[in-house]
Each structure stands twice: as C-alpha cells, then as structure tokens.
Design an enzyme around this catalytic site. Structure first.
Site, PDB file in Angstrom:
ATOM      1  N   HIS A 120       0.828  -1.204   0.000  1.00  0.00           N
ATOM      2  CA  HIS A 120       0.000   0.000   0.000  1.00  0.00           C
ATOM      3  C   HIS A 120       0.863   1.254   0.000  1.00  0.00           C
ATOM      4  O   HIS A 120       0.611   2.204  -0.728  1.00  0.00           O
ATOM      5  CB  HIS A 120      -0.931   0.008   1.219  1.00  0.00           C
ATOM      6  CG  HIS A 120      -2.235  -0.660   0.967  1.00  0.00           C
ATOM      7  ND1 HIS A 120      -2.372  -2.019   0.927  1.00  0.00           N
ATOM      8  CD2 HIS A 120      -3.466  -0.154   0.707  1.00  0.00           C
ATOM      9  CE1 HIS A 120      -3.636  -2.323   0.674  1.00  0.00           C
ATOM     10  NE2 HIS A 120      -4.314  -1.219   0.537  1.00  0.00           N
ATOM     11  N   LYS A 128     -10.260  -7.589   7.431  1.00  0.00           N
ATOM     12  CA  LYS A 128     -10.981  -7.889   8.670  1.00  0.00           C
ATOM     13  C   LYS A 128     -11.009  -6.654   9.543  1.00  0.00           C
ATOM     14  O   LYS A 128     -10.062  -5.870   9.564  1.00  0.00           O
ATOM     15  CB  LYS A 128     -10.343  -9.069   9.407  1.00  0.00           C
ATOM     16  CG  LYS A 128      -8.952  -8.806   9.978  1.00  0.00           C
ATOM     17  CD  LYS A 128      -8.509  -9.903  10.931  1.00  0.00           C
ATOM     18  CE  LYS A 128      -7.023  -9.884  11.187  1.00  0.00           C
ATOM     19  NZ  LYS A 128      -6.660  -9.613  12.574  1.00  0.00           N
TER      20      LYS A 128
END
Lengths: 283, 175
Positions: B39, B103
C-alpha cells in the site's frame, strides 16, 4: 552437584517441532471452546457459520500440516532452565533461533520478522524470537513456544494503576481493551492479564498467562473471581466472532500476578485471538 | 442478516449496488493481495505520478500476506487487519479500486469514500487461513516480489466467502 549435559541439537530439534505443532494443531482447550460456542450460537446466523469455518480450518491445518493462520507470528519462547543443565559450546538463545529458523523454512510458515522498526528489512528467517530465560532448580529444560500474530498483539495495552485501585478498575481496563480491539483482532479473544511486578514484568506475565489452559482458573480464588468477572463483562459487549455479534467475544481470561511496589499496580492485557497457539515440552 | 450471493470479478457497478451490509457473498475471479508495504509503495507511486505495476480499475484488493506456497497453490491466506490500510485506501479508491477485503472496522473517511465511489468493503473469515487456501485455484506474484509475504499476488479464487461490512450506500455493520 550432578551436572547434566544436554545436546544442543536436541534443543534445536525440540524448538523446531514445537513451532510446527503450535502453528498447525490448534490447542485442545481452544478448539473445545470454539466447538462449544458453535453448539450454542444461534442457528442460521453468520456467526454460527463462521464458527464452523474455524472448526473446519483446524481440521484442514492439522491434516495438511498447513498453518492455522497466515500470520505465523513472532515467536515468544519461554525457557525454564534447570541450574544443573550444561549446554556445551553453544548459547541457548542461538540454538533456539536456529530451531525457529528451521521450522519456518521447512514447514513453509510466513517469515514476518523485520530487522528494525524503521529499517524494516525482513530477516528471512522469522528470527530473532523473543526469548524469556528463567533459571529453576533441577536438571530439566522446560520450553514453551508461542507464535503470536500481530493482529492481536497490536491491540494489547498496559496501564500503571494506583496501588489503591480496586477490582472494578482492573475489570474496567480489561473490558475497555476488548472494546477497543472490537472486531479487528479475531474474536473470540483470549486475554492474558499480568497484574503486579514492574511495567515490563506485567507485560511478560500477561503473555505467559496465555500458555495456561483456558479452562483452568487462577488458584487464588480472588484472582479467579476477577477472571470470571472480566470474561462475563467482556462478553456483554456482544462483539462476537468477526464482530458479527452474538455470544462469542471472549473464551478465556487468564490472570497471572506478581509482587509489586507500594506505589503502584502495573496491569497489562495481552489480547490474543481465537487461534491462540502454543506448545511446550520438557527436555 | 442477508442471503448468500455469488458475484464474479471484475466488479461491476450494478453488482456492487445490489450488495447490502451484512450480506454473505461468494466471490469468484481475480483478486489482488496488498498489505502495509505494498500500500505504501502504491500510494507513493500515485503521488509521484509513476506508472503502477497493475491497473487498479474495478479491482478487488485483499489485505493478505500468505504463507509460502511450497508445493501447494498457496499457503495459509486469511485477511489481515484492515484499519492499518485506512490511511491509503481513499487514494486507491480514487484510482479505481472498487472492492476491499480484510478484517475489522474502517475509519469514517474510508466509509465516506466507499459511499461516494460506490465501492464495497468485505470481511473474510479471520484466523482461518488454511480454510481459505482451499478457495484459491491459482496464484502468482505480479509486483513487489522483493517484499516477500507482502508482495502483490494475483489470486484466482472460487466461491471465496466474505460478508459485506460496508456497502455502497455507506452502511457499516460495525456502526
């Protein structure tokens, strides 16, 4: 004093096997708790479906020697070494790290350890492990490994309470820690709680507390009551597996205590996930 | 909660708009792994105007760093905590990402970006990486090989189970 010479190779292979076992075979107490929740969770809810996934996951991992979780963790190693044990021509920390390295290479576990907090170069071996060495009477070596992922490690917290703090304050901090973790750290959780000592010692015993079977309560009844109270209140948060609600927020609270100072009460809560992994043996 | 739905990738706008927070969904097709360091790199490359190693349009990103495959298609491959990616997600959505799998909870900023872009955030069963590995039928590293477990993998998945956690209207199961 009779000395006992222990072969470094024996220690290395033991650490290696413990790492493989811990990462692929879910602890009996943890699996039993998940199966119990599956039995009682409301039929037809996503929460119940997900609990079934966890049971299936444990079966697949054990059958295929595949890691239960992709985060095979940074390995904490707890060593209790008898004062009559001699290891010739080797440092026990080096031997343990060799055992970790071999396990992670051979069993295809993820190497998640980087060489520094800012440099962040992967060491490629999942070492160093975090090794806690204690000396005990005797000629045995007790070794426990706990590969723990950082999803849950990241949610762990410490506080220095006043020495006059009561049970309510302890419970409040523990429950607040669960609330802050929310759905992020793979509930249902197991809490390792360290109470007393110094700041760093509370963190040490909090993690070590996670080694204890979650069906066993602290032998001090006051502390056992605290364990039950924290579990009950945390479950009232209703976070549930994956944060989907329901009854499955905390399946175990293990508190360990230590002598402390007149001016304080260190408290650490080590949050651990539903795939809490450890394995131990005696050489 | 909702019914079990099947969707395939690449994500289509009309499919996304029919998904509601709480729905159980089975995804088939290609998804792309990226976690913290991937990222950071994608984010920096976008900011510096450099060419990206993959086209982000209508893609699903999966926050996952699998265990090494060995002689398998893939190792254990469950989701990692999404919240750590919050700082990068809005920019990736601006550059085409429409689906996220991870999650845990997301920031209000991510939720707003998802709503405005008509994207979707899914959660996958966490701590069940061995189980999820059975839903992956092909896997290859397509970028940032040097990051090891944090490389970008293209995964071909079949009936990969997820739950809609934030839908395209910004409804969030955790709020």
């Amino acid at each position: 004093m009779n000395l006992r010479y222990v072969d470094p190779v024996k220690i290395k292979s033991t650490v290696r096997e413990l790492c493989v076992t811990a990462n692929t075979i879910l602890r009996d107490d943890v699996l039993a708790a998940i199966k119990d929740l599956y039995e009682v969770e409301t039929e037809g809810t996503p929460a119940k479906n997900m609990l079934k996934v966890l049971v299936d996951n444990a079966e697949i991992a054990a059958a295929e020697k595949l890691a239960l979780c992709q985060d095979t963790g940074m390995v904490a190693v707890f060593v209790e070494m008898g004062n009559r044990v001699v290891i010739k021509d080797a440092l026990i920390q080096d031997i343990i790290n060799e055992g970790i390295k071999e396990a992670y290479e051979d069993a295809c576990f993820r190497r998640s350890v980087v060489d520094g907090p800012l440099s962040r170069n992967n060491t490629g071996t999942n070492t160093p492990g975090i090794i806690h060495l204690e000396v005990k009477n005797g000629d045995k070596i007790m070794i426990a490994v706990m590969p723990k992922g950082f999803g849950s490690e990241n949610k762990s917290r410490s506080i220095m309470l006043d020495p006059t703090a009561d049970a309510e304050e302890i419970v409040k901090f523990c429950v607040e820690t669960v609330k802050l973790a929310g759905p992020d750290a793979c509930p249902p959780y197991i809490l390792g709680v360290g109470l007393g000592g110094t700041m760093e010692h509370s963190a040490f015993i909090a993690k070590k507390a996670l080694l204890r079977d979650i069906t066993l309560r602290n032998q001090d009844t006051h502390i056992a009551d605290l364990e039950n109270k924290i579990k009950e209140e945390a479950n009232n948060l209703g976070i549930g597996i994956m944060g989907l609600g329901g009854i499955s927020t905390v399946i175990g609270v293990n508190i360990e205590t230590a002598p402390t100072h007149i001016a304080g009460m260190p408290l650490t809560v080590n949050v651990s996930c539903h795939a809490t992994r450890s394995a131990s043996t005696e050489i | 909660m909702g019914k079990v739905r099947k969707i395939s990738t690449p994500l289509k706008g009309q499919d996304i708009r029919t998904l509601n927070a709480g729905d159980e969904v089975l995804i088939s097709g290609e998804i792309y792994t990226a976690r913290d360091q991937a990222h950071l790199r994608l984010y920096k490359m976008i900011k510096e105007g450099r060419e990206l190693p993959l086209d982000l349009s209508d893609k699903i990103i999966y926050y996952c760093g699998p265990t090494p495959a060995g002689d398998r298609i893939i190792g254990s491959c469950g989701p990692t905590t999404s919240g750590r990616m919050d700082r990068f997600t809005p920019v990736l959505i601006e550059h085409g990402i429409r689906g996220l799998i991870g999650k845990g909870k997301r920031s209000a900023e991510v939720r707003d970006t998802i709503r405005l872009a008509k994207a979707v955030y899914f959660i996958a069963p966490s701590g069940a990486g061995a189980y999820l590995s059975k839903k992956v039928v092909a896997s290859e590293i397509i970028a940032f090989d040097d990051l090891g477990p944090e490389a970008v993998y293209k995964l071909e998945v079949r009936d990969f189970p997820v739950i809609v956690a934030i839908d395209s209207e910004g409804r969030d199961i955790y709020v």
